[in-house]
Scaffold this motif. Structure first.
Motif, PDB file in Angstrom:
ATOM      1  N   GLN A 566       0.677  -1.111   0.106  1.00  0.00           N
ATOM      2  CA  GLN A 566       0.212  -0.056  -0.433  1.00  0.00           C
ATOM      3  C   GLN A 566       0.839   1.587  -0.022  1.00  0.00           C
ATOM      4  OE1 GLN A 566      -4.147   0.079   0.725  1.00  0.00           O
ATOM      5  NE2 GLN A 566      -2.607  -1.190  -0.740  1.00  0.00           N
ATOM      6  N   SER A 567       1.599   1.207  -0.731  1.00  0.00           N
ATOM      7  CA  SER A 567       3.034   2.301  -1.095  1.00  0.00           C
ATOM      8  C   SER A 567       4.119   2.220  -2.198  1.00  0.00           C
ATOM      9  CB  SER A 567       3.460   2.541   0.641  1.00  0.00           C
ATOM     10  OG  SER A 567       4.520   1.281   0.297  1.00  0.00           O
ATOM     11  N   THR A 568       4.447   3.368  -2.492  1.00  0.00           N
ATOM     12  CA  THR A 568       5.541   3.303  -3.640  1.00  0.00           C
ATOM     13  C   THR A 568       7.060   4.254  -2.664  1.00  0.00           C
ATOM     14  OG1 THR A 568       5.427   5.669  -4.752  1.00  0.00           O
ATOM     15  CG2 THR A 568       3.604   3.513  -5.353  1.00  0.00           C
ATOM     16  N   PRO A 569       7.783   3.737  -3.791  1.00  0.00           N
ATOM     17  CA  PRO A 569       9.197   4.824  -2.555  1.00  0.00           C
ATOM     18  C   PRO A 569       9.225   6.315  -3.083  1.00  0.00           C
ATOM     19  CG  PRO A 569       9.415   2.944  -4.689  1.00  0.00           C
ATOM     20  CD  PRO A 569       8.021   3.097  -4.950  1.00  0.00           C
ATOM     21  N   TRP A 570       8.138   6.666  -3.313  1.00  0.00           N
ATOM     22  CA  TRP A 570       7.662   8.195  -3.608  1.00  0.00           C
ATOM     23  C   TRP A 570       6.735   8.599  -2.710  1.00  0.00           C
ATOM     24  CZ3 TRP A 570       7.972   4.911  -8.357  1.00  0.00           C
ATOM     25  CH2 TRP A 570       9.289   4.225  -8.488  1.00  0.00           C
ATOM     26  N   ASN A 571       5.280   8.020  -2.987  1.00  0.00           N
ATOM     27  CA  ASN A 571       4.659   8.483  -1.674  1.00  0.00           C
ATOM     28  C   ASN A 571       4.503   8.022  -0.868  1.00  0.00           C
ATOM     29  OD1 ASN A 571       3.423   6.001  -1.709  1.00  0.00           O
ATOM     30  ND2 ASN A 571       1.108   6.020  -3.429  1.00  0.00           N
ATOM     31  N   ASN A 572       5.588   7.063  -0.223  1.00  0.00           N
ATOM     32  CA  ASN A 572       5.465   6.572   1.258  1.00  0.00           C
ATOM     33  C   ASN A 572       6.666   5.814   1.496  1.00  0.00           C
ATOM     34  OD1 ASN A 572       4.943   5.857   4.320  1.00  0.00           O
ATOM     35  ND2 ASN A 572       2.734   5.602   4.149  1.00  0.00           N
ATOM     36  N   PRO A 573       7.987   6.299   1.496  1.00  0.00           N
ATOM     37  CA  PRO A 573       9.118   5.513   1.529  1.00  0.00           C
ATOM     38  C   PRO A 573       9.147   4.844   2.756  1.00  0.00           C
ATOM     39  CG  PRO A 573       9.733   7.923   1.128  1.00  0.00           C
ATOM     40  CD  PRO A 573       8.186   7.540   0.504  1.00  0.00           C
ATOM     41  N   GLU A 574       8.240   5.335   3.670  1.00  0.00           N
ATOM     42  CA  GLU A 574       9.368   5.142   5.082  1.00  0.00           C
ATOM     43  C   GLU A 574       8.108   3.419   5.446  1.00  0.00           C
ATOM     44  OE1 GLU A 574       8.045   7.693   4.262  1.00  0.00           O
ATOM     45  OE2 GLU A 574       9.730   9.073   4.349  1.00  0.00           O
ATOM     46  N   LYS A 575       6.994   3.748   4.254  1.00  0.00           N
ATOM     47  CA  LYS A 575       6.159   2.466   4.905  1.00  0.00           C
ATOM     48  C   LYS A 575       6.652   1.255   4.588  1.00  0.00           C
ATOM     49  CE  LYS A 575       1.243   0.645   4.223  1.00  0.00           C
ATOM     50  NZ  LYS A 575       1.444  -0.019   6.454  1.00  0.00           N
ATOM     51  N   MET A 576       7.342   1.442   3.248  1.00  0.00           N
ATOM     52  CA  MET A 576       7.511   0.599   2.560  1.00  0.00           C
ATOM     53  C   MET A 576       8.975   0.058   3.126  1.00  0.00           C
ATOM     54  SD  MET A 576       7.595   1.084  -2.171  1.00  0.00           S
ATOM     55  CE  MET A 576       6.886  -0.722  -2.063  1.00  0.00           C
ATOM     56  N   TRP A 577       9.951   1.086   4.091  1.00  0.00           N
ATOM     57  CA  TRP A 577      11.174   0.382   4.821  1.00  0.00           C
ATOM     58  C   TRP A 577      10.514  -0.823   5.987  1.00  0.00           C
ATOM     59  CZ3 TRP A 577      15.696  -1.156   4.223  1.00  0.00           C
ATOM     60  CH2 TRP A 577      16.740  -1.084   4.802  1.00  0.00           C
ATOM     61  N   PHE A 578       9.681   0.318   6.405  1.00  0.00           N
ATOM     62  CA  PHE A 578       8.895  -0.744   8.143  1.00  0.00           C
ATOM     63  C   PHE A 578       8.860  -1.816   7.552  1.00  0.00           C
ATOM     64  CE2 PHE A 578       5.505  -1.876  10.443  1.00  0.00           C
ATOM     65  CZ  PHE A 578       6.032  -1.551  11.459  1.00  0.00           C
ATOM     66  N   HIS A 579       7.859  -2.256   6.357  1.00  0.00           N
ATOM     67  CA  HIS A 579       7.874  -3.594   6.190  1.00  0.00           C
ATOM     68  C   HIS A 579       9.414  -4.471   5.719  1.00  0.00           C
ATOM     69  CE1 HIS A 579       3.324  -3.265   7.329  1.00  0.00           C
ATOM     70  NE2 HIS A 579       2.964  -1.545   6.705  1.00  0.00           N
ATOM     71  N   SER A 580      10.051  -3.773   5.376  1.00  0.00           N
ATOM     72  CA  SER A 580      11.430  -5.049   4.927  1.00  0.00           C
ATOM     73  C   SER A 580      12.392  -5.385   5.393  1.00  0.00           C
ATOM     74  CB  SER A 580      11.684  -3.541   4.208  1.00  0.00           C
ATOM     75  OG  SER A 580      11.823  -2.282   3.184  1.00  0.00           O
ATOM     76  N   PRO A 581      12.312  -6.440   5.413  1.00  0.00           N
ATOM     77  CA  PRO A 581      13.042  -7.159   6.927  1.00  0.00           C
ATOM     78  C   PRO A 581      15.113  -6.463   7.042  1.00  0.00           C
ATOM     79  CG  PRO A 581      11.584  -8.904   5.887  1.00  0.00           C
ATOM     80  CD  PRO A 581      11.838  -7.285   5.131  1.00  0.00           C
ATOM     81  N   LEU A 582      15.060  -5.982   5.725  1.00  0.00           N
ATOM     82  CA  LEU A 582      16.196  -5.345   5.356  1.00  0.00           C
ATOM     83  C   LEU A 582      16.783  -4.390   7.213  1.00  0.00           C
ATOM     84  CD1 LEU A 582      19.201  -6.114   4.286  1.00  0.00           C
ATOM     85  CD2 LEU A 582      18.455  -4.221   2.456  1.00  0.00           C
ATOM     86  N   LYS A 583      15.765  -3.758   7.193  1.00  0.00           N
ATOM     87  CA  LYS A 583      15.904  -2.865   8.007  1.00  0.00           C
ATOM     88  C   LYS A 583      15.978  -3.246   9.538  1.00  0.00           C
ATOM     89  CE  LYS A 583      12.538   1.311  10.423  1.00  0.00           C
ATOM     90  NZ  LYS A 583      11.158   1.530  10.589  1.00  0.00           N
ATOM     91  N   TYR A 584      15.679  -4.522   9.588  1.00  0.00           N
ATOM     92  CA  TYR A 584      15.832  -5.289  10.823  1.00  0.00           C
ATOM     93  C   TYR A 584      16.645  -5.695  11.280  1.00  0.00           C
ATOM     94  CZ  TYR A 584      11.272  -3.040  10.911  1.00  0.00           C
ATOM     95  OH  TYR A 584      10.163  -2.027  10.513  1.00  0.00           O
ATOM     96  N   ALA A 585      17.929  -6.151   9.818  1.00  0.00           N
ATOM     97  CA  ALA A 585      19.060  -7.514  10.090  1.00  0.00           C
ATOM     98  C   ALA A 585      19.771  -6.791  10.672  1.00  0.00           C
ATOM     99  CB  ALA A 585      19.683  -6.735   8.619  1.00  0.00           C
TER     100      ALA A 585
END
Length: 659
Positions: A566-585
């Motif tokens: 429910q987001s793109t790298p432009w309209n809500n990159p924070e949400k895409m990053w929040f759901h990315s496992p890499l953020k918590y690696a």
């Protein structure tokens, strides 16, 4: 009983594509086996006699897996048998050779050869065929080039192999490679004149649905820059030589269409409420407009997972102006029937998996998995299922196949279904390691049918447990809808399931639990190791680690990611990053093995590489095994040696950390 071994699947028989003859007296189907030494699959066509109930092999060249019936006694199939032609194809020419064979005896003979890569083929009239074949807008389509210009064209083909032109999305596709401006185009092929007449446009990607009385229904995605999620429905009339557009692009996604009596019925989704995973409904064409015929809040396919299939087959058929189709409910897939009054009725009731089927007035012949048996052919008649073949009977008789024990629980007031495989020779006084296995999709399901990797691990002394968390198929749109919630409610379901398993089975050592999964299951494995240290080791397969990078590099990323996160790298990159496992690696401490294929364009190699690098950077034991020449389907249809190597890598990783 013998314990199941890792390489046992090499002896399995995989069945596909069952098809009754026009007079319904015989059925043809394909049987596939592994050739480990040659690292390939052997496929042949078999015949089942509906009267005598005997079955026998029809072809022997080990290359025949798709076919149609020309008449009651003759089968047509593509095969490559001529060495001289193989050389031409290796040099860049496109040919598909079709052979015909009488089912009552005699050798196969060449029936026709088409100078194209044919994907689908259906007989529409005597010696006239509808085919879909590759059309390359930027390439050289040899069938349309004069013979005197062919040598120059062949030189250009060789030169063009060194580069690709990209000017649209998607530009590649899993299992197909680069697809930029390549289309599966619809043609009429006349065997007598050898004429090849294009029916669909140059930029239409066509799927052929149904043929009846000289007419055909087909769907098409038409695009030149970006493929949208809606497609068009056409009807082609052989006698008027016209293709009429029935449904325009932009209205809905159409999966398939069928002639039912004088009506046209199609399975489609408006994708307006639940996005791309929204279940299909049935529509009927009235005065040129789609009218809802029947709502159906279940998956309209067989989504019950198994690693013991190869090949495909029909999931819907029409008989006596009624549409029969496969549908997944809860843990199983069934055959249902749709009438023109909009009534939907379930026909089969036994649990398991219906993989493909054909139907006549005498009953339904289907290929499926029942209980913990491997694929066989079954006849459903008079409310009773009867097994008709014994291709894999010895596996069930001599091998220690462990029956899954159901285990359900509630989370947020919602029932979640799961299962547990006890270790072979289970002793309630002993302590055992355990493995949580997570399915892909996420809109698929686990059931109680045979799953080789899980049976192997249970026979190696592990508890193996698996469930259908929210996001899975078979429970309706609301249950499957986890858009914008990846890693939240589904993670909670999986952790609560693990807690439930440990509570019911105290013989599992909570300090020796592993976790694995592929695709969505790989995403969830990556997510888990960044959010808990409860697992002693992990195996992440064909995974997702970064929704931002996946958006622009995979064949479905630009629409799957935006819809599901429910987001793109432009309209809500924070949400895409929040759901990315890499953020918590950086929080991960779990030793992790990564399995990835070099040509997996669904979950590209870069996803596994990023997570692997992150773990190595932060001092966590990690290993990555990459398979060349394989794609997203490695565990299900990869080359036999690669499938063995994959399972060896995973099993050895678990043994290293859990035993």
């Amino acid at each position: 009983m013998e314990k199941i071994k890792l390489k046992d699947f090499l002896d399995f028989k995989f069945l596909s594509g069952i098809e009754l003859s026009p007079d319904k007296k015989h059925a043809a189907f394909a049987v596939h086996t592994c050739d480990y030494n040659e690292n390939k699959y052997i496929s042949n066509i078999w015949i089942y006699d509906c009267l005598s109930e005997e079955y026998r092999k029809l072809t022997n060249m080990s290359k025949e897996k798709s076919f149609i019936w020309l008449d009651n006694d003759t089968i047509l199939f593509p095969s490559l048998r001529e060495e001289k032609l193989k050389k031409k194809i290796d040099d860049g020419e496109h040919w598909t050779v079709f052979y015909a064979i009488n089912i009552h005896g005699g050798e196969a003979y060449e029936y026709m050869r088409v100078p194209m890569n044919v994907n689908e083929f259906k007989l529409i009239a005597n010696e006239k065929f509808l085919i879909t074949a590759e059309y390359n807008h930027y390439g050289i389509n040899l069938h349309s080039i004069k013979s005197e210009d062919k040598e120059e064209a062949m030189s250009m083909i060789k030169e063009n192999k060194d580069y690709e032109i990209l000017d649209e999305i998607p530009f590649w596709s899993n299992g197909e490679g680069f697809t930029n401006k390549k289309r599966s185009r619809l043609y009429l092929y006349d065997k007598g004149t050898k004429d090849i007449i294009p029916i669909s446009g140059k930029f239409e990607n066509v799927s052929l649905s149904s043929v009846k009385d000289g007419k055909a229904l087909y769907t098409a995605f038409s695009f030149t820059n970006k493929m949208e999620l809606t497609n068009e429905l056409y009807m082609y009339d052989l006698y008027s030589e016209n293709a009429t557009r029935l449904i325009e692009e932009g209205e809905m996604y159409i999966e398939y269409a069928e002639f039912m009596g004088d009506e046209i019925v199609f399975a489609a989704s408006t994708i307006d409420k639940y996005g791309i995973n929204q279940n299909l409904n049935f529509y009927i064409l009235k005065n040129g407009e789609p009218v809802l015929l029947a709502e159906h809040d279940y998956g309209m396919f067989n989504s019950v997972g198994s690693d013991c299939r190869y090949g495909e087959g029909a999931g819907h058929r029409v008989l006596n102006d009624e549409l029969y189709f496969i549908s997944t409910e809860n843990k199983s897939s069934f055959i249902k029937k749709l009438s023109l009054d909009g009534k939907i009725e379930r026909i089969t009731y036994d649990n398991g998996s219906v993989d493909c089927f054909d139907i006549c007035n005498e009953g339904i012949l289907f290929i499926g998995l029942r209980g913990t048996k491997l694929q066989e052919i079954y006849l459903y008649r008079n409310n009773l299922e009867t097994q008709k073949t014994k291709f894999n009977e010895d596996i069930a008789e001599i091998k220690n196949v462990i029956k899954p024990e159901p285990l359900s629980f509630e989370n947020d007031g919602i029932k979640i279904e799961g299962w547990v495989l006890k270790p072979a020779d289970f002793d309630e006084n002993k302590c055992y390691p355990g493995i949580l296995d997570i399915h892909g999709g996420p809109k698929t399901v686990y059931g109680e049918i045979y799953y080789h990797e899980m049976q192997l691990w249970a026979n190696e002394g592990y508890f193996v447990f698996f469930c259908n968390p929210r996001g899975s198929d078979g429970r309706g749109d609301e249950f499957a809808d986890i858009r914008g919630k990846y890693g939240t409610i589904d993670y909670n379901d999986l952790m609560m399931f693990t807690d439930t398993v440990l509570k019911k089975y105290p013989q599992i050592d909570p300090c020796r639990i592993g976790v694995t999964g592929g695709s969505y299951g790989g995403f969830m494995t990556n997510w888990i190791i960044g959010h808990t240290d409860r697992f002693k080791c992990a195996v992440s397969q064909r995974s997702i680690s970064n929704w931002l990078s996946k958006f622009g590099t995979t064949d479905i990323g630009y629409y799957f990611n935006s819809d599901q996160i429910q987001s793109t790298p432009w309209n809500n990159p924070e949400k895409m990053w929040f759901h990315s496992p890499l953020k918590y690696a950086d929080k991960a401490v779990t030793p992790t093995l990564f399995i990835h294929s070099e040509e997996d364009y669904r979950c590209w190699l870069s996803e596994g590489l990023q997570m692997f690098t992150a773990l190595k950077y932060h001092g966590v034991d990690a290993r990555l095994c990459m398979f060349r020449g394989e794609n997203h389907e490695l565990s299900r249809s990869g080359k036999p040696k690669h499938r063995v190597k994959r399972l060896e890598e995973i099993t050895n990783w678990f043994e290293k950390y859990l035993q």
